[in-house]
Write a protein that holds these residues in place. Sequence first.
Motif, PDB file in Angstrom:
ATOM      1  N   UNK A 192       0.609 -12.052 -10.225  1.00  0.00           N
ATOM      2  CA  UNK A 192      -0.795 -12.521  -9.831  1.00  0.00           C
ATOM      3  C   UNK A 192      -1.583 -13.044 -11.171  1.00  0.00           C
ATOM      4  N   UNK A 210      -4.673  -6.121  -9.171  1.00  0.00           N
ATOM      5  CA  UNK A 210      -3.755  -5.217  -8.887  1.00  0.00           C
ATOM      6  C   UNK A 210      -3.851  -3.990  -9.726  1.00  0.00           C
ATOM      7  N   UNK A 224      -7.172  -2.058  -8.585  1.00  0.00           N
ATOM      8  CA  UNK A 224      -7.081  -1.187  -7.108  1.00  0.00           C
ATOM      9  C   UNK A 224      -6.175  -0.075  -7.386  1.00  0.00           C
ATOM     10  N   UNK A 247      -6.865 -11.444   3.124  1.00  0.00           N
ATOM     11  CA  UNK A 247      -6.186 -11.402   4.603  1.00  0.00           C
ATOM     12  C   UNK A 247      -5.984  -9.765   5.286  1.00  0.00           C
ATOM     13  N   UNK A 283      -3.711  -8.386   6.159  1.00  0.00           N
ATOM     14  CA  UNK A 283      -2.337  -7.530   5.814  1.00  0.00           C
ATOM     15  C   UNK A 283      -2.720  -6.972   4.416  1.00  0.00           C
ATOM     16  N   UNK A 284      -3.351  -7.729   3.582  1.00  0.00           N
ATOM     17  CA  UNK A 284      -3.669  -7.266   2.220  1.00  0.00           C
ATOM     18  C   UNK A 284      -4.657  -6.211   2.285  1.00  0.00           C
ATOM     19  N   UNK A 320      -5.411  -3.885   4.401  1.00  0.00           N
ATOM     20  CA  UNK A 320      -5.063  -2.870   5.070  1.00  0.00           C
ATOM     21  C   UNK A 320      -4.330  -1.961   3.888  1.00  0.00           C
ATOM     22  N   UNK A 321      -3.690  -2.689   2.848  1.00  0.00           N
ATOM     23  CA  UNK A 321      -3.100  -1.804   1.920  1.00  0.00           C
ATOM     24  C   UNK A 321      -3.886  -1.351   0.932  1.00  0.00           C
ATOM     25  N   UNK A 322      -5.218  -1.885   0.893  1.00  0.00           N
ATOM     26  CA  UNK A 322      -6.250  -1.460  -0.059  1.00  0.00           C
ATOM     27  C   UNK A 322      -7.325  -0.326   0.576  1.00  0.00           C
ATOM     28  N   UNK A 323      -6.564   0.406   1.526  1.00  0.00           N
ATOM     29  CA  UNK A 323      -7.319   1.542   1.991  1.00  0.00           C
ATOM     30  C   UNK A 323      -6.882   2.893   1.580  1.00  0.00           C
ATOM     31  N   UNK A 370      -5.289   4.996   9.807  1.00  0.00           N
ATOM     32  CA  UNK A 370      -4.691   3.976   9.551  1.00  0.00           C
ATOM     33  C   UNK A 370      -4.638   2.810  10.368  1.00  0.00           C
ATOM     34  N   UNK A 371      -4.324   3.213  11.435  1.00  0.00           N
ATOM     35  CA  UNK A 371      -4.410   2.285  12.845  1.00  0.00           C
ATOM     36  C   UNK A 371      -5.590   1.780  13.001  1.00  0.00           C
ATOM     37  N   UNK A 417      -6.307  -0.967  10.420  1.00  0.00           N
ATOM     38  CA  UNK A 417      -5.790  -2.190  10.909  1.00  0.00           C
ATOM     39  C   UNK A 417      -6.357  -2.765  11.882  1.00  0.00           C
ATOM     40  N   UNK A 418      -6.864  -2.336  12.723  1.00  0.00           N
ATOM     41  CA  UNK A 418      -7.552  -2.902  13.959  1.00  0.00           C
ATOM     42  C   UNK A 418      -9.125  -3.435  13.537  1.00  0.00           C
ATOM     43  N   UNK A 420      -8.486  -6.518  11.454  1.00  0.00           N
ATOM     44  CA  UNK A 420      -8.253  -7.833  12.264  1.00  0.00           C
ATOM     45  C   UNK A 420      -9.400  -8.276  13.276  1.00  0.00           C
TER      46      UNK A 420
END
Lengths: 664, 360
Positions: B171, B176, B179, B230, B232-233, B235-238, B247-248, B251-252, B255
């Motif tokens: 990148x 990265x 984080x 986004x 998708x990104x 969620x990974x930074x949680x 985690x669910x 995600x919600x 979005x």
Amino acid sequence: MFKSEKLVRITIQVPEEFISAATGVLARFKLLHLIRIDQTHLGRLGYVAESDDRLTEDYERVLSEIQPLLDSLGICPDDSALPEPVIPEKEIFRITERLVEIQGTIGTILRDFGAVEQRIGHTRAMMEKLELLPADLDLTRLSQCTFVNWTIGLISSGGVDRLEESLSRVHHAVVELGHIPDWTIILVFGLKPDWPTFEQALKGALLEPVRFSDDTSGTVAEIISELKSQLAVLSDQRQALFEQRTDIQRRFEQDLSILRSKTISARQILAARRLFGKVDHSFLISGWIPERLFDTLSQELATVTGGNALIEKVNPEDLREVREGIVNIPILFNNPMLISPFEKLTSLYGTPSYGEIEPTVFFALSFLLLFGMMFGDVGQGGVLFLAGYLIFRRIYRYMDYGVILMECGFFSAAFGFLYGSVFGLETLLPALWFRPMENITYFVKVTLVMGAGLLSLGMILNFINALRLMEYDKLFSGGGLAGAMLYWMTAGLGMKYMLTGRVAPGELTALGWAAGILLGVMVLHRPIYRLVIRRDSPVQIIRQTGFVAELMESVIEVLDDIIRFTANTVSFIRVAAFALSHAALFIAVFSVADIVSHEKSGAFSYWIVVVIGNIVIILLEGLVVSIQTIRLEYYEFYGKFFRGGGERFKPFGEADRGSETGKT
Amino acid sequence: MILRLFRYAFTQSKTRAMKSRLLDGNDWHCLLRMRNLEDVFRYLSATDYGPFLSGLSPTGSDARAISLSLHDSLFKNAVRLSKSLTQNRAQVVYRLLARYEAENIKTLLRGIWQAMPETTIRPLLYRLETLSRLPIDALLKTRQIPDAIDLLQKTDFHASLVHALAQFRTQNRLFPLEIAVDLAAFRLLTDQIKTLRGIDRKQTARLIGLFVDGVNLSWLIRFRQIYGLSPEEIINYSLPEGCHITLRDIGALARAADLPLFLSTLPQPYRNALGHVQHWSRIQPVFQTWLVAGLYRVFYKDPFHLGLPVSCILLKEMEVKALDGLISAVGAGMPFERISQVWQGGWMQAHDNHYSRKAA
């Protein structure tokens, strides 16, 4: 030995064109303590030399280029003395020229060596990752996928769930191929149209992809085999380059070491010039030097400057600044090799001022005597001696402590013979003097006598210091001659009583009268000093402001001195106490050993306990005895006469080099 | 219980003493009405922060220098408290502050990345002293990011940074690595909590879980509203190990199309606590109020566990952050009506609730 080295102050006047040569001689000489010119009258008037900052920067740059070369060639530079004086203004050109030559010769080889090492590292890293994959995973088949994209990589173990959640809205497959601590290796599949979403998710998951070159094909096992053959070729290349590097190392080791030493020396010289003075076209250098070296230095300076340097010597007592206490004369210790390690312990207490007794030799002898008395054992002394010898031979930095430990071991063993003790066993040797546990009262008397002796020595040294430093008023005080006489008379009678058990009434009466007179002298020591030495009239003394308060102060001081003398003497009983505790610890160890000897395999256990017990005693008791000895020396002995406040001699050309060596 | 009583008797009295030195409702009442930095400084110099601000001038110091001095007080308190704890419990306290070590690493990496001189980077670092094992001097002399990461070999952040290097190279930005350091700091904390047992583990995990929920919410809002990442990104930074937000849920929430949907997606008890919020920027202060109240509640229950010192340190940290914000706002010339409006209902309200309950 009882005095620090006799120093003289020198002032050197050198024409500008010879300053580099002169500074080089001084740096090589290593026994000149520079006086900062900015702290002198001349300096305050602004006659301070300017330093050449650009040249200093050049030397910094050169040093920063030499060091990586030394590191990459694995050369450990030595700091041996340079054969000739360094002239910074000239040397920079020679050093730079030689450095460029060396860089030109070895640069390519070092670069190639680095590149091959890097490629080996990458190949190994790749192999490590591939070894995590199933050996039969066929990358050719994966690369033939038409509708799906795929990627393989490492992800933190906790990140797999998050990745699954972030891909939950698209068709995907995350296959866990293997695990290493904290990390999971995964194979991710996704439809090609959805791949941008995958890229976002994989970016967020900090996936560390395993990248394959475009022409990679076959199974993982085949790729690993290919990499292994590549690695073998690279290792051969590395070996060939390594041999070349070793050859270069041999060829340039000395050159690079000398270049480094010259650079450091030049930098030191430039830094030292900030301490010099400058009048018109001449530099002025001022400092302290041992008197015995003055002639040699004069000759060397005359040689390098062609007789153009003027050097002037002044004895410290002729300097007004010294007499008025404005300037301190530094102290250069001057002790024989076996005593000099104890200078560190003296310096911990303070640096003696110039002119007062340099007490390291008394410290060393009494320290060893007290230590030996408290830690008397032939075997344990031998162990200490061996430990000291190992430190002396193996650990250069702590060589001084090694010598101290060897000497302590020797004295400990000597007293071991006197006490008849070998590792606590008192049946192996006869006691040449006495056994501490069987003669406690006698031992206490011996330590009291020794204490009185050491205190008396302290008092004598105090007189000498008072006379040398012309502090005559102190001779009449409680801490001076009057106090000492009272102490000696009381101690003498006390000793007589201890030895014979009686004191004649006449002696007590005489002591009473003498004590009365001496106490009077001690209380009135300031008025007596004014009367006898300064020749003031009695009326003048009595009418002086604060006369009564001064007398009251003296009374309290005298009481304090009497209590202190008594406490200091009694304090030496600890020598007997710790020697007895040393013996008592042995009794404890042998008692435990006797108990375990009745168990199964008792003989073995007996000796294990004895050995462990001895180790514990050496470590624990050794530490305690050392602390107690230092305490007796500092508070009971040094407290009697040591004035301190001196300045340590810092030879020009050594301090900086030491710090530089430590850095590299 | 008896064992715990002995173990925590000294700690809890020390913690309570420390808590009593936190600013109270009256302090905040006055501070929120200050019109300039000099007044804030004068007021704070009569509090526990006085010694830490003494070297600074109210007019000549920049916000970062003031912030660092305020944080010194937090670090000192943490070190003092940790001395009354056994080793693995003290480690929890140290790990709690590993986030500041992570902040220092990020600052150093940014400095190296932007080729800043040593003299510019050093004053920006938190003064962690014994709390940190970073080779600061060596790092300040480094000019390359991979070299800096090599120097961190003996720290707990090295493995995570090495792993993130690939993404950093791809990148060509520091994000990265940053984080990765943040995630590592929290992982160290949660791993350390797992070494505890019984009530210590339960209470500490709950408090840290609440704190992690707050961080996750804050990151979610920042990444989607400010950085526009986004889902998708994001969620990974949680962070894992949250107390109520799974985690669910993350995600919600990532979005969720808008604020009402976001609030209705929140799990309980946050849905009730934050349901009335009208703007994204209010979520954080309102959550903070809720959390402060929760942290104070720890002091009303069984005090013989690690949760008590942890709670005290978190309160202190939030106080320092609030003061930091207040000083920045006053320094930037924000009118005091606006400051009161922003802080009112947040930090102030939490204190008022606590002290009115205490008085009752």
